[in-house]
Design a protein around this motif. Structure first.
Motif, PDB file in Angstrom:
ATOM      1  N   SER A 289       8.688  -1.426  -7.385  1.00  0.00           N
ATOM      2  CA  SER A 289       9.544  -1.378  -6.203  1.00  0.00           C
ATOM      3  C   SER A 289      10.008   0.053  -5.973  1.00  0.00           C
ATOM      4  CB  SER A 289      10.764  -2.296  -6.389  1.00  0.00           C
ATOM      5  OG  SER A 289      11.344  -2.017  -7.642  1.00  0.00           O
ATOM      6  N   THR A 290       9.636   0.560  -4.820  1.00  0.00           N
ATOM      7  CA  THR A 290      10.046   1.918  -4.462  1.00  0.00           C
ATOM      8  C   THR A 290      10.727   1.847  -3.117  1.00  0.00           C
ATOM      9  OG1 THR A 290       7.810   2.167  -3.659  1.00  0.00           O
ATOM     10  CG2 THR A 290       8.372   3.329  -5.701  1.00  0.00           C
ATOM     11  N   SER A 291      11.303   2.963  -2.753  1.00  0.00           N
ATOM     12  CA  SER A 291      12.022   2.956  -1.485  1.00  0.00           C
ATOM     13  C   SER A 291      11.043   2.820  -0.334  1.00  0.00           C
ATOM     14  CB  SER A 291      12.828   4.247  -1.344  1.00  0.00           C
ATOM     15  OG  SER A 291      11.969   5.270  -0.907  1.00  0.00           O
TER      16      SER A 291
ATOM     17  N   SER B  75       3.247  -7.712  -3.386  1.00  0.00           N
ATOM     18  CA  SER B  75       4.435  -6.882  -3.585  1.00  0.00           C
ATOM     19  C   SER B  75       5.259  -7.259  -4.825  1.00  0.00           C
ATOM     20  CB  SER B  75       5.294  -6.843  -2.321  1.00  0.00           C
ATOM     21  OG  SER B  75       5.819  -8.120  -2.087  1.00  0.00           O
ATOM     22  N   PRO B  76       5.359  -8.533  -5.180  1.00  0.00           N
ATOM     23  CA  PRO B  76       6.108  -8.839  -6.404  1.00  0.00           C
ATOM     24  C   PRO B  76       5.499  -8.199  -7.647  1.00  0.00           C
ATOM     25  CG  PRO B  76       5.640 -10.853  -5.163  1.00  0.00           C
ATOM     26  CD  PRO B  76       4.870  -9.745  -4.506  1.00  0.00           C
ATOM     27  N   TYR B  77       4.223  -7.850  -7.556  1.00  0.00           N
ATOM     28  CA  TYR B  77       3.534  -7.291  -8.729  1.00  0.00           C
ATOM     29  C   TYR B  77       3.496  -5.766  -8.681  1.00  0.00           C
ATOM     30  CZ  TYR B  77       1.928 -12.113  -9.032  1.00  0.00           C
ATOM     31  OH  TYR B  77       1.888 -13.468  -9.100  1.00  0.00           O
TER      32      TYR B  77
ATOM     33  N   TYR C  74       3.104   3.370  -4.372  1.00  0.00           N
ATOM     34  CA  TYR C  74       2.531   3.046  -5.682  1.00  0.00           C
ATOM     35  C   TYR C  74       1.253   3.850  -5.838  1.00  0.00           C
ATOM     36  CZ  TYR C  74       0.262  -0.115  -2.353  1.00  0.00           C
ATOM     37  OH  TYR C  74      -0.365  -0.622  -1.245  1.00  0.00           O
ATOM     38  N   THR C  75       0.780   3.962  -7.050  1.00  0.00           N
ATOM     39  CA  THR C  75      -0.464   4.681  -7.286  1.00  0.00           C
ATOM     40  C   THR C  75      -1.623   3.693  -7.208  1.00  0.00           C
ATOM     41  OG1 THR C  75      -0.486   4.265  -9.645  1.00  0.00           O
ATOM     42  CG2 THR C  75       0.713   6.239  -8.894  1.00  0.00           C
ATOM     43  N   PRO C  76      -2.845   4.202  -7.033  1.00  0.00           N
ATOM     44  CA  PRO C  76      -3.994   3.298  -7.038  1.00  0.00           C
ATOM     45  C   PRO C  76      -4.071   2.493  -8.335  1.00  0.00           C
ATOM     46  CG  PRO C  76      -4.639   5.441  -6.207  1.00  0.00           C
ATOM     47  CD  PRO C  76      -3.219   5.576  -6.685  1.00  0.00           C
ATOM     48  N   ALA C  77      -3.694   3.110  -9.440  1.00  0.00           N
ATOM     49  CA  ALA C  77      -3.751   2.390 -10.719  1.00  0.00           C
ATOM     50  C   ALA C  77      -2.725   1.263 -10.716  1.00  0.00           C
ATOM     51  CB  ALA C  77      -3.489   3.359 -11.870  1.00  0.00           C
ATOM     52  N   GLU C  78      -1.555   1.538 -10.151  1.00  0.00           N
ATOM     53  CA  GLU C  78      -0.531   0.486 -10.085  1.00  0.00           C
ATOM     54  C   GLU C  78      -1.009  -0.665  -9.185  1.00  0.00           C
ATOM     55  OE1 GLU C  78       3.451   3.226 -10.834  1.00  0.00           O
ATOM     56  OE2 GLU C  78       2.704   2.961  -8.798  1.00  0.00           O
ATOM     57  N   PHE C  79      -1.687  -0.295  -8.091  1.00  0.00           N
ATOM     58  CA  PHE C  79      -2.222  -1.355  -7.221  1.00  0.00           C
ATOM     59  C   PHE C  79      -3.201  -2.218  -8.005  1.00  0.00           C
ATOM     60  CE2 PHE C  79      -5.347  -3.268  -4.472  1.00  0.00           C
ATOM     61  CZ  PHE C  79      -4.585  -3.787  -3.439  1.00  0.00           C
TER      62      PHE C  79
END
Ligand SMILES: Cc1cc2nc3c(=O)[nH]c(=O)nc-3n(C[C@H](O)[C@H](O)[C@H](O)COP(=O)(O)OP(=O)(O)OC[C@H]3O[C@@H](n4cnc5c(N)ncnc54)[C@H](O)[C@@H]3O)c2cc1C
Ligand code: FES
Ligand code: FES
Lengths: 783, 159, 287
Positions: A562-564, A557-559, A571-576
């Motif tokens: 941050s969304t509600s 999660s720190p990476y 998050y998007t798969p790319a963000e993951f």
């Protein structure tokens, strides 16, 4: 807006599906290792006796072969399951036909059959016992005694295990029976059943003095085999490695048995210095491996004139075959399911498993429950008849509901409503309308039609304290590419393990299903998440995958942006992926874990056999329509409707496939599949003569679900694997009774059995059909 | 040993083998195509189904020499360059494959059935697949896959 | 696989003549192999005793269906699929096309031959009761001679036939005489498809003025070979179909059959069901 990443409750493509339809999936016999030899097994030709001599046909060049006997075993000559009575290779005596005595290996597969035939063994034969009755007879020979290492065993002759399960006011049992309006008694029997996975048992073993034993194979429970190898080779766990290959069906038949064939191949590998493959052919697999336990149930029930069950006594006996294998657990599940989903004010169940000189019986989908449920669901119809109620009304007056207690004293907290399930099932199957129609058409037709149903439940997960003992562990790791990969010892053998576990992880991680990987079960890499049995994978392992996924997500999660909290797509798969890669760049690896935590309210007492037997139950009503042809005495199931409440359905296509496949096996169990035993040897050990249903033998199987999410499984799922095996047989025999008026009590029910009853019951088929001269003039077995 | 020349999935191959070797073993051991399975070795289960000169046969019951000069198509020859055949696609989507061991044979039997009857009835499907035993599915999803494949193969394709 | 295939020899002479020469030579004995659906099962199970085989599967001389206005001749290499496809068989000899349709699976029908079914001589074979009912004639060939015999005399006992080691079954001839007959065939197997019969009946009958003018009943799995139920036929000849004749026919059937108990069924069941099938046929005949 629909969540594009939602996968639970949808039906994504099976993970290993493309490889399977392309013919690229590698099953064990499709693999070949450099320098690999082939192994074969020399088996006993008698049921029970002492081995007097073993000689080798001089026409065979024995120096080309490697021969393994019990003397070559470096550890203990024991296949460990729950007990130590089962030898890896017979040395001085044999206890069942087809018992392994010697192992042979040779580089050329084709020469092995002649070599097996070239080993001549003589015996001093001893009398054998082949049925429960023969085994329990006071004058029966003592054919089995526990291994010295096993303390917890029954002290009765030839008895593997006994249970006494009491519920309610049992001290008053005699009085209740003495004062009841009716006492209804019945005896019910079920036969052995072959799993008949289309891929036979097979393994390839490798041995090295430094690394120990490695076995690749078609199997359900990699860690069972690890533990068997530890004992046979006297090696620590880390030197016994098991890798599951693509598995072509199992149904329980590859739960305990791979410990035998895996140990055998490993012994040959050790002695020959080569990898050794053993793949049984069909005849060997059928004659030599485990089957479903035959059973006998005796019911005695006290009932009031308004159809309320007042008290019951159930004697449940299993034929365990020559060694205990998993028999105590099978007996346990059968015992706990014997009362069915009914309220028993007082109940005593006595259960025992007897030894016989048949090959050991073992695990098969349902694990004792199909046997005891068959008896109970037939008996309910008998009670109804005696009391003068319809089968439906009798059940309605006794079904468990929320707030009731099961026979083990477990409070029903599932929000299930069996009354409603019954109404829905009878409606959707047109039960009443069809019965009315058949009542009109039957009298003038040579085909008698009928309707029958069964109401039942099946516990998900290991019995009682089993899950606590298993203490399962699940990992999810990140691959170097930043993709999550599930590491479990839960295996795929058609049920969809790979797919549903990936769905659970994908949904929890907010990733597309395609992004989640699952590792091949290899005990050097995957943790022990328990065996793949007991309808536990979706609920228990699935829940652990969910928790491990949450833990992975928390770690990342720190990476992650941050969304509600309320956003459906945080998050998007790319963000993951970039978060995963960032984490890996910093820390090298990431493995998230989850270990089983017993829910606080799931308590079980093994001594008194009371408490919460299972975390959750699946509930079901199955309805069968049959046609009995009075010209040929054959019964056919012509329509089948299966309604069940299994919690959240994770993957509707797979779930329906599981139910349909189980129902098909249940129909086979009821009407086709018979093991013909000749002095303990399976005489019909060919697919030609062991009759499983073809595509032309099955009715439409209509499957319906009620989905009430359970707190115990991921996204509310419960187990479904075994459930569909329980209902078909009693539903079908209930329907046959409806069609013919004859109350059959035994399965498999073949046309020959129907013939015997129809032609001996005065009210039906009064013609004299006795052939005057029926004599054995020729043998058709090779026709 | 005898020389046996056959066309396997469009390629001509010559192999030295005992003439009574089962075509099944020739395919698996000599041609290294392991998509064809052995379930029984007695003609009963259909896992070893292949097309021989366009006809569905159980390769466990064909002596290798009788396949000399024949055109053989195995599961590996059903897809084109890794692209799934519509029948394979339908088995995949409809849950027609569970453990997958019967699947190659089942797909070849379906292929043969649809060549014979492009629009088979359910009864014809049941009969056409009755030589292919499946222990996992209860066949329902297989029928469903075949019926879906009928629709798909009806659409004009460019092969 | 319980045999070592390298212990077996198989040759494929190009012509029928060459096959017959091999069979007649003293290199043998050779066993012919057609579709292999019997012999390859035996090989797989490790019980194929013969080591020398000669393939006849490729011989076009044996795979034909020839019709004249009076007769139908089937080459012994005719497969069950060939039988099912043929329009004349479908109309004139429906017992045979029905039997072909329930022989094994489609894959077995594509390979298995009528000749193999006859020579294999299993008492449970599916097409043989029909051939008995149609009073088929067999043509046997060898390098020395050709002979034509009534099929009814071909079987001598359990899996025993009059075929000589140097002979092949060449063809089967049926008279196209049965258009006026009612046809009845029913197989009672272990399941609906891909089943070995527990009992099967193939029968033909012609009625005139309410009396059975001619009746022929072939049966499988009721004796050590496929049989014609001649005693039953005699009882029915020139009789009306009444309760009494049915009872007499059932009794006659029982008297001339000797079914057995085996792993597939029981003698009692076979006898009773055979009689039921006969009765079903007779009921269907009723005007
Ligand atoms: C899975 C399976 C299911 C089956 N189901 C059925 C069934 O439902 N009903 C049924 O009746 N049978 C059934 N059979 C048996 C078999 O398919 C038939 O008997 C078939 O007709 C055999 O023909 P073939 O050409 O394959 O015989 P082969 O195996 O080639 O030969 C059988 C025997 O006949 C001899 N032979 C063959 N042709 C000739 C000839 N022209 N002259 C002299 N000798 C000859 C051979 O030497 C051999 O002894 C089944 C077999 C299998 C494997
Ligand atoms: S392996 Fe050939 S039909 Fe079963
Ligand atoms: S999918 Fe397993 S046997 Fe068919």
């Amino acid at each position: 807006m629909p969540d594009l990443l939602q996968t639970v409750g949808f039906s994504p493509i099976r993970k290993e599906g493309a490889a399977k339809v392309l013919g690229q999936a590698k099953y064990v016999d499709d693999l070949s290792f450099p320098g690999m030899w082939f192994g074969a097994t020399v088996r006993s030709s008698i049921a029970r006796g002492r081995i007097v001599s073993i000689t080798f046909d001089p026409a065979i060049p024995w120096d080309e072969f490697v021969i393994v006997t019990a003397a070559d075993i470096p550890g203990q000559n024991t296949i460990v399951h729950l007990t130590h009575d089962h030898r890896c290779l017979a040395s001085d005596r044999v206890n069942h036909p087809d018992e392994p005595i010697l192992l042979l290996a040779h580089p050329d597969r084709a020469v092995l059959p002649a070599a097996v035939a070239g080993v001549h063994i003589t015996y001093k034969e001893l009398p054998g016992v082949f049925t429960i009755e023969e085994s329990e007879a006071p004058n029966a020979p003592a054919i089995w005694s526990p291994a010295p290492a096993d303390h917890q065993h029954s002290t009765q002759k030839n008895t593997f295990k006994t249970y006494l399960m009491e519920s309610g006011d049992t001290s008053n049992l005699d009085h209740i029976f003495a004062t009841a309006d009716y006492i209804v008694e019945g005896e019910y029997r079920t036969g052995a059943q072959e799993q008949l996975y289309i891929e036979n048992n097979g393994v390839i073993a490798e041995y090295s003095a430094t690394d120990g034993v490695t076995v690749h194979g078609s199997l359900q429970c990699p860690y069972y085999l690890v533990h068997a190898l530890e004992l046979v080779f006297n090696l620590p766990e880390e030197k016994c490695r098991v890798i599951q290959t693509e598995t072509g069906g199992a149904f329980g038949g590859k739960e305990d048995f791979p410990s035998v064939i895996g140990s055998h191949a490993a012994l040959l590998a050790m002695k020959s210095g080569h990898p050794v493959k053993i793949c049984y052919d069909r005849a060997e697999d059928m004659a030599g491996t485990t089957k479903r336990h035959p059973s006998r149930s005796r019911h005695r029930t006290a009932v009031s004139k308004d159809g309320k069950i007042l008290a019951g006594e159930i004697d449940f006996a299993l034929d365990g075959g020559a060694y205990a294998t998993l028999t105590p657990v099978v007996l346990s599940r059968g015992t706990i399911h014997a009362p069915g989903p009914y309220h028993w004010p007082a109940l005593r169940v006595r259960a025992k498993a007897m030894a016989t000189n048949l090959p050991p019986h073992g695990a098969f989908r349902g694990f004792g429950a199909p046997q005891s449920i068959f008896a109970t669901e037939r008996h309910m119809n008998k009670i109804a008849k005696v009391v003068g109620l319809s089968p439906e009304e009798l059940r309605r007056r006794n079904l468990l509901g929320i707030g009731d207690h099961t026979a083990t004293g477990q409070l029903i907290t599932d929000t299930v409503n069996m009354q409603h399930l019954l109404t829905r099932a009878l409606d959707e199957s047109s039960y009443h309308a069809k019965r009315a129609e058949f009542a009109r058409t039957n009298p003038s037709s040579p085909i008698k039609r009928g309707m029958g149903f069964a109401t039942f439940f099946h516990g998900a997960g290991f019995t009682g304290s089993g899950e606590r003992r298993l203490n399962s562990l699940v990992h999810i790791e990140l691959t170097p590419e930043g993709r999550p990969q599930i590491l479990v010892s839960a295996t795929e053998f058609g049920q969809g393990t790979n797919t549903i576990l990936c769905q659970v992880a994908a949904e929890t991680l907010h990733l597309p299903y395609e992004d989640v990987l699952i590792a091949q079960p290899d005990t050097s890499h995957v943790p022990n998440s328990g065996p793949t049995v007991a309808s536990r994978t979706a609920m228990i392992v699935g829940k652990l995958v969910e928790r491990a996924s949450q833990s992975l997500r928390n770690t990342l999660s720190p990476y992650l942006p941050s969304t509600s909290e309320t956003s459906t797509t945080p998050y998007t798969p790319a963000e993951f992926r970039s978060a995963a890669l960032a984490y890996l760049a910093e820390h090298g690896t990431l493995v998230a874990s989850a270990r089983y935590e017993a829910p606080g309210d799931i308590l079980w007492d093994d001594e008194s056999y009371r408490g919460a037997a299972y975390p959750a139950y699946a509930w079901a009503v199955y309805v069968a329509e049959v046609a009995v042809d009075t010209t040929t005495y054959s019964a056919t199931c012509t329509d089948f409707y299966a309604l069940q409440e299994v919690g959240k359905v994770l993957h509707p296509v797979l779930a329906k496939g599981q139910i349909e496949g189980g129902v098909a096996q249940g129909i086979g169990y009821a009407l086709y599949e018979k093991c013909v035993w000749q002095k303990g040897h399976m005489a019909n050990n060919q697919m030609t003569n062991y009759i499983m249903p073809t595509s032309a033998d099955l009715p439409p199987i209509r499957v319906a679900f009620e989905e009430i999410p359970s707190v115990h499984g991921p996204f509310g799922a419960k187990g479904i694997g075994e459930l569909p095996m329980d209902g078909p047989a009693p539903a079908i025999l209930n329907a046959i009774e409806d069609a013919t008026g004859i109350a059959f009590t035994e399965i498999p029910l073949l046309p020959e059995d129907i013939f015997e009853r129809m032609t001996s019951t005065p009210e039906s088929g009064s013609e004299d059909l006795e052939p005057t001269n029926a004599g054995p003039y020729f043998s058709e077995t090779t026709a | 040993m005898t020389q046996i020349t056959l066309t396997i999935n469009g390629e001509t191959k010559t192999i030295e083998a005992p003439p009574m070797k089962r075509l099944l073993d020739l395919i698996r051991e000599d041609l290294h195509l392991t998509g064809t399975k052995e379930g029984c070795g007695e003609g009963e289960c259909g896992s070893c189904s292949v097309l021989m000169n366009g006809e569905l046969v159980n390769s466990c019951l064909v002596p290798a020499l009788q396949a000399n000069g024949a055109r053989i198509c195995t599961i590996e020859g059903i897809s084109t360059k890794g692209r799934l055949h519509p029948i394979q696609q339908c088995f995949l989507e409809r849950g027609g494959a569970q453990c997958g061991i019967c699947t190659p044979g089942m797909i070849l039997a379906t292929h043969h059935l649809l060549e014979k009857y492009p629009q088979p009835t359910l009864l014809q499907i049941q009969e056409g697949l009755a030589g292919n035993l499946c222990r996992c599915t209860g066949y329902t999803r297989i029928f469903d896959a075949v019926q879906q494949a009928i629709l798909k193969t009806q659409q004009p394709t460019n092969n | 696989m319980r045999s070592n295939p390298s212990h077996y020899e198989l040759t494929t002479p190009a012509t029928l003549e060459a096959v017959l020469d091999i069979l007649a030579s003293d290199l043998g004995p050779y066993t012919p192999i057609a579709g292999g659906t019997e012999l390859m099962v035996a090989l797989g199970a490790g019980r194929l005793a013969t080591r020398k085989l000669v393939s006849i599967n490729h011989l076009q001389e044996l795979r034909f269906i020839a019709t004249t206005p009076e007769t139908l001749t089937l080459g012994s290499g005719t497969t069950f699929t060939d039988l099912r496809k043929d329009p004349v068989i479908a109309t004139d000899f429906s017992l045979l096309s029905q039997a072909a349709s329930w022989t094994g699976s489609i894959a077995n029908q594509n390979r298995g031959t009528l000749g193999g079914n006859i020579v294999n001589a299993s008492p449970a074979a599916d097409s043989l009761p029909a051939l008995l009912a149609y009073e088929a004639e067999l043509t046997l060939v060898s390098a020395r001679a050709t002979r034509t015999i009534p099929y009814a005399g071909f079987h001598l006992g359990y899996k025993k036939t009059i075929l000589r080691p140097d002979e092949l079954l060449h063809s089967i001839t049926l008279k196209r005489d049965f258009r006026e007959y009612a046809h009845y065939a029913r197989k009672v197997g272990t399941r609906n498809a891909q089943a070995i019969s527990k009992v099967a009946i193939a029968a033909l009958a012609r009625l005139k003025d309410g009396l059975i003018q001619d009746i022929r009943i072939g049966a499988a799995s009721l004796r050590d070979r496929p049989i014609r139920l001649t005693a039953t036929e005699r009882v029915l000849q020139n009789q009306p179909i009444t309760r009494e004749t049915i009872a007499a026919a059932r009794a006659a059937l029982t008297s001339e059959t000797q079914p057995i108990d085996d792993i597939r069924s029981t003698a009692k069941y076979r006898a009773a069901v055979a009689a039921n099938l006969l009765e079903e046929f007779l009921h269907q005949l009723k005007p």
